[in-house]
Write an enzyme that holds these catalytic residues in place. Structure first.
Site, PDB file in Angstrom:
ATOM      1  N   GLY A  11      34.611  34.495  53.893  1.00  0.00           N
ATOM      2  CA  GLY A  11      35.559  34.350  55.119  1.00  0.00           C
ATOM      3  C   GLY A  11      36.544  33.298  54.669  1.00  0.00           C
ATOM      4  NE  ARG A  68      30.483  55.244  56.392  1.00  0.00           N
ATOM      5  CZ  ARG A  68      30.460  54.203  55.667  1.00  0.00           C
ATOM      6  NH1 ARG A  68      31.193  52.874  56.098  1.00  0.00           N
ATOM      7  NH2 ARG A  68      29.698  54.051  54.708  1.00  0.00           N
ATOM      8  CG  MET A  93      33.297  43.075  51.685  1.00  0.00           C
ATOM      9  SD  MET A  93      34.807  43.401  50.930  1.00  0.00           S
ATOM     10  CE  MET A  93      34.247  44.278  49.490  1.00  0.00           C
ATOM     11  NE  ARG A  94      29.923  49.250  57.497  1.00  0.00           N
ATOM     12  CZ  ARG A  94      28.834  50.000  57.317  1.00  0.00           C
ATOM     13  NH1 ARG A  94      28.047  50.042  56.277  1.00  0.00           N
ATOM     14  NH2 ARG A  94      28.684  51.131  58.124  1.00  0.00           N
ATOM     15  CG  LEU A  96      36.599  49.812  59.250  1.00  0.00           C
ATOM     16  CD1 LEU A  96      37.797  49.123  59.559  1.00  0.00           C
ATOM     17  CD2 LEU A  96      35.447  49.595  60.195  1.00  0.00           C
ATOM     18  CG  ASN A 110      41.905  45.381  54.414  1.00  0.00           C
ATOM     19  OD1 ASN A 110      41.235  44.399  54.687  1.00  0.00           O
ATOM     20  ND2 ASN A 110      41.805  46.384  53.391  1.00  0.00           N
ATOM     21  CG  HIS A 112      42.837  46.406  48.042  1.00  0.00           C
ATOM     22  ND1 HIS A 112      41.664  46.864  48.092  1.00  0.00           N
ATOM     23  CD2 HIS A 112      43.458  46.648  47.025  1.00  0.00           C
ATOM     24  CE1 HIS A 112      41.402  47.268  47.066  1.00  0.00           C
ATOM     25  NE2 HIS A 112      42.398  47.503  46.227  1.00  0.00           N
ATOM     26  CD  GLU A 146      45.844  58.516  51.954  1.00  0.00           C
ATOM     27  OE1 GLU A 146      46.793  58.503  52.607  1.00  0.00           O
ATOM     28  OE2 GLU A 146      45.901  58.832  50.464  1.00  0.00           O
ATOM     29  CB  THR A 175      45.011  30.588  44.819  1.00  0.00           C
ATOM     30  OG1 THR A 175      43.802  29.783  44.320  1.00  0.00           O
ATOM     31  CG2 THR A 175      46.025  29.641  44.974  1.00  0.00           C
TER      32      THR A 175
HETATM   33  C1  GRF Z   1      38.482  38.623  48.390  1.00  0.00           C
HETATM   34  O1  GRF Z   1      38.780  39.147  47.133  1.00  0.00           O
HETATM   35  C2  GRF Z   1      39.459  39.500  49.251  1.00  0.00           C
HETATM   36  O2  GRF Z   1      40.602  39.904  48.550  1.00  0.00           O
HETATM   37  C3  GRF Z   1      38.606  40.600  49.864  1.00  0.00           C
HETATM   38  O3  GRF Z   1      37.214  40.224  50.069  1.00  0.00           O
HETATM   39  C4  GRF Z   1      37.042  39.115  49.071  1.00  0.00           C
HETATM   40  C5  GRF Z   1      36.634  37.852  49.694  1.00  0.00           C
HETATM   41  O4  GRF Z   1      37.320  37.264  50.620  1.00  0.00           O
HETATM   42  N1  GRF Z   1      39.264  41.197  50.883  1.00  0.00           N
HETATM   43  P1  GRF Z   1      36.864  36.145  51.968  1.00  0.00           P
HETATM   44  O5  GRF Z   1      36.654  34.881  51.153  1.00  0.00           O
HETATM   45  O6  GRF Z   1      35.710  36.697  52.549  1.00  0.00           O
HETATM   46  O7  GRF Z   1      37.911  36.100  52.823  1.00  0.00           O
END
Ligand code: GRF
Length: 193
Positions: A11, A68, A93-94, A96, A110, A112, A146, A175
């Site tokens: 996070g 899901r 990390m899901r 949706l 989001n 990426h 998408e 960073t």
């Molecule tokens: C990072 O690489 C971010 O780009 C991706 O999840 C990874 C960890 O993010 N979305 P965080 O440290 O949990 O915010």
């Protein structure tokens, strides 16, 4: 305006946004507050950080749901309990379901870790290294049905160095994430969009 942030792990992006909200006086300037941090993982370290900052937390464990759709329905129910104006996916990390995305369309963003449209999906840093890219980066975008598409709100670029590994590149990109994500969210609040 309530902001709900979704995480799955450390996070660090959520933490950067929480700090920006505190230091930037978002409550006073935009009437905006981080109403909750929600994770699909009970052991997500970010939950502790949120609790230490007096932010409500919740866990919706995806393993507890048969499909899901059922997970997404419960997740939406918990999110809507905080009446969000904006839903921020931060290391969530899901994948949706379209139904979930439609429910939040226009108010979900989001981050990426690639210069979209290059490298949607996973393992973006290793793929950039394998391709011999000279630059990599990160994209903040609105979420649509998408995967990893939707209006781009901001991007940042970093150089790839000859001895980079996925980890050293990820650290350099992270960073930049911590700079552009809080800034992008604040710009949405300031524009009321
Ligand atoms: C990072 O690489 C971010 O780009 C991706 O999840 C990874 C960890 O993010 N979305 P965080 O440290 O949990 O915010």
């Amino acid at each position: 305006q309530n902001i709900v942030i979704l995480i799955s792990g450390g996070g660090s992006n959520m933490a950067a946004i929480v700090k920006a909200a505190e230091q930037g006086g978002w409550q006073q300037r935009y009437g905006a507050r981080i109403a909750a941090v929600i994770s699909n993982k009970a052991d997500a370290k970010g939950l502790l950080f949120a609790q230490q900052h007096g932010i409500a937390t919740a866990v919706v464990d995806h393993k507890a749901y048969a499909s899901r759709e059922e997970f997404d329905a419960e997740l939406a129910r918990v999110i809507d309990g905080f009446d969000p104006k904006l839903v921020v996916l931060a290391g969530f990390m899901r994948i949706l379901t379209p139904g979930f995305v439609d429910h939040y369309v226009g108010r979900m963003v989001n981050i990426h870790p690639s210069l979209l449209p290059a490298f949607p999906g996973l393992h973006t840093h290793q793929r950039a290294i394998d391709y011999g890219c000279k630059f990599a980066g990160v994209t903040v975008h609105r979420v649509t049905a998408e995967l990893d598409h939707g209006e781009f709100l901001d991007q940042a670029v970093v150089p790839l160095l000859p001895d980079d590994t996925a980890d050293t590149l990820a650290a350099r990109v992270l960073t930049q994430e911590h700079i552009i994500y809080p800034r992008a969210v604040e710009q949405l609040l300031a524009a009321g969009r």
